[in-house]
Scaffold this motif. Structure first.
Motif, mmCIF file in Angstrom:
data_model
loop_
_atom_site.group_PDB
_atom_site.id
_atom_site.type_symbol
_atom_site.label_atom_id
_atom_site.label_comp_id
_atom_site.label_asym_id
_atom_site.label_seq_id
_atom_site.Cartn_x
_atom_site.Cartn_y
_atom_site.Cartn_z
ATOM 1 N N GLU A 74 17.723 -72.140 -26.219
ATOM 2 C CA GLU A 74 19.350 -71.729 -26.094
ATOM 3 C C GLU A 74 19.434 -71.201 -24.320
ATOM 4 N N VAL A 75 20.425 -71.095 -23.571
ATOM 5 C CA VAL A 75 20.639 -71.153 -22.856
ATOM 6 C C VAL A 75 20.662 -70.072 -22.516
ATOM 7 N N PHE A 76 19.887 -68.851 -21.963
ATOM 8 C CA PHE A 76 19.676 -67.239 -22.128
ATOM 9 C C PHE A 76 20.240 -66.537 -20.688
ATOM 10 N N ASN A 77 20.368 -67.389 -19.765
ATOM 11 C CA ASN A 77 20.603 -67.143 -18.611
ATOM 12 C C ASN A 77 21.493 -68.484 -17.042
ATOM 13 N N PHE A 78 22.167 -68.277 -17.263
ATOM 14 C CA PHE A 78 23.017 -70.273 -16.391
ATOM 15 C C PHE A 78 23.602 -68.611 -15.169
#
Length: 365
Positions: free
Chosen positions: A132-136
């Motif tokens: 999953e996208v944990f940081n952006f």
């Protein structure tokens, strides 16, 4: 006894080889698993960016982890990407630039480079162990630095030039700059672009900066299949104080006003501090014959004429990037013990000092 010792030795050796082989197998298996996890993380990151580029913000938001470091929603993505695409052009050509794995937490961190039109942008994406996208985060900002009026002046100038209304374009120029940006100069530049590359197609804002007291706006225009960058400088009175065009080349690093100004500032700072070796290192090839001794001699000549060098300051009303020479031209007001003077420093596209001279302040006015 010897036979027993040999048997024991062979048994131990075979056991060691067996254990070693098992260890290598486990290591290889672990490496393959990690590589597969990395590939899946890359795929997730790129699918996430693909949805953002297609402005499918709900789908992009579905990639976010519930425990994400940065709290993003589909509305946040929309507020960021839609205005940016309208200003610079749509997001395209996403490339992986850097990657790093945190083996302790099994998080992959990627840095992607994309383009909104011709303007580059960076995207920092963290993918967790659940893919999953944990940081952006990103370095783009849809909030315009300058007022709409500033943009309007620059865009009106370019629109007049595109329509061939060169007199009207020149009417937007600051009175002190009329001799440098005359209708004939604008016409000549525009004709050269069309004859060399083809007809004008479209234009987007590429970048914007604050330079001295002026706004520096850079537009990317298409002539035929060639991208052309236009530098337009607008002062506080909403008048054009500078204009320059150049072809865009992805492999070339362009020097913008702040960088060129810093080089000119460094050059004079070295001269003022008698650091002639350091000043000479900033000269371009054309000026390579000017030695540190030549620079010292030049300063001595200046001081003989005007007195002891006290301090210098950039004259904001006269700095300019001229289309004729292709150089930044910085005019400094220098205070000497007997009489003030002006020193002009030229910086080329390679961010090197391409010329310098001094003159009476009165003669520059």
């Amino acid at each position: 006894m010897k036979f027993k010792q040999l048997t024991i030795l062979l048994t131990v050796s075979l056991l060691g080889l067996t254990l070693s082989a098992c260890g290598e197998t486990d290591s290889e298996s672990e490496g393959e698993t990690r590589e597969e996890a990395r590939d899946e993380a890359v795929q997730t990151a790129e699918e996430f960016l693909s949805f953002l580029s297609e402005e499918e913000f709900e789908e992009a938001a579905s990639f976010l982890s519930d425990n994400s470091i940065s709290e993003w929603t589909s509305k946040d993505f929309e507020d960021l990407f839609v205005p940016t695409a309208e200003i610079y052009g749509g997001l395209s050509s996403i490339d992986l630039m850097e990657e790093e794995e945190d083996t302790y937490s099994s998080i992959f961190n990627f840095v992607y480079e994309g383009k909104f039109g011709a303007r580059k942008a960076l995207f920092y994406i963290g993918i967790n162990r659940n893919n999953e996208v944990f940081n952006f985060r990103t370095n783009i900002d849809p909030e315009l630095q300058f007022s709409e009026n500033t943009h309007d002046v620059a865009e009106e100038f370019l629109e007049f030039a595109r329509e061939g209304a060169f007199e009207e374009a020149a009417d937007l120029v600051e009175d002190d700059m009329e001799s440098d940006i005359a209708p004939a100069d604008i016409a000549s530049d525009w004709s050269r672009l069309e004859e060399t590359y083809g007809e004008f197609a479209d234009i987007h804002l590429y970048d914007e900066q604050t330079f001295s007291r002026d706004s520096s706006l850079i537009y990317a225009a298409t002539f035929g299949e060639q991208l052309i960058l236009f530098n337009i400088y607008v002062n506080e009175d909403k008048a054009i104080t500078g204009y320059y065009s150049r072809s865009y080349d992805e492999e070339e690093n362009y020097i913008y006003p702040e960088e060129a100004h810093q080089t000119a500032e460094d050059f004079l700072t070295f001269i003022a501090a008698e650091g002639y070796e350091e000043a000479a290192d900033l000269l371009d090839d054309a000026e390579a014959e000017a030695t540190p001794e030549d620079l010292e001699r030049w300063r001595n000549n200046v001081e003989q004429e005007y007195g002891e060098w006290i301090r210098f300051e950039l004259n904001h009303e006269k700095d300019y990037y001229g289309p004729s020479a292709g150089n930044y031209s910085f005019v400094y007001d220098v205070e000497f013990s007997e009489q003030p003077a002006s020193i002009i420093v030229y910086v080329n596209r390679e961010n090197e000092i391409s010329g310098y001279r001094h003159t009476d302040m009165e003669s520059e006015e």
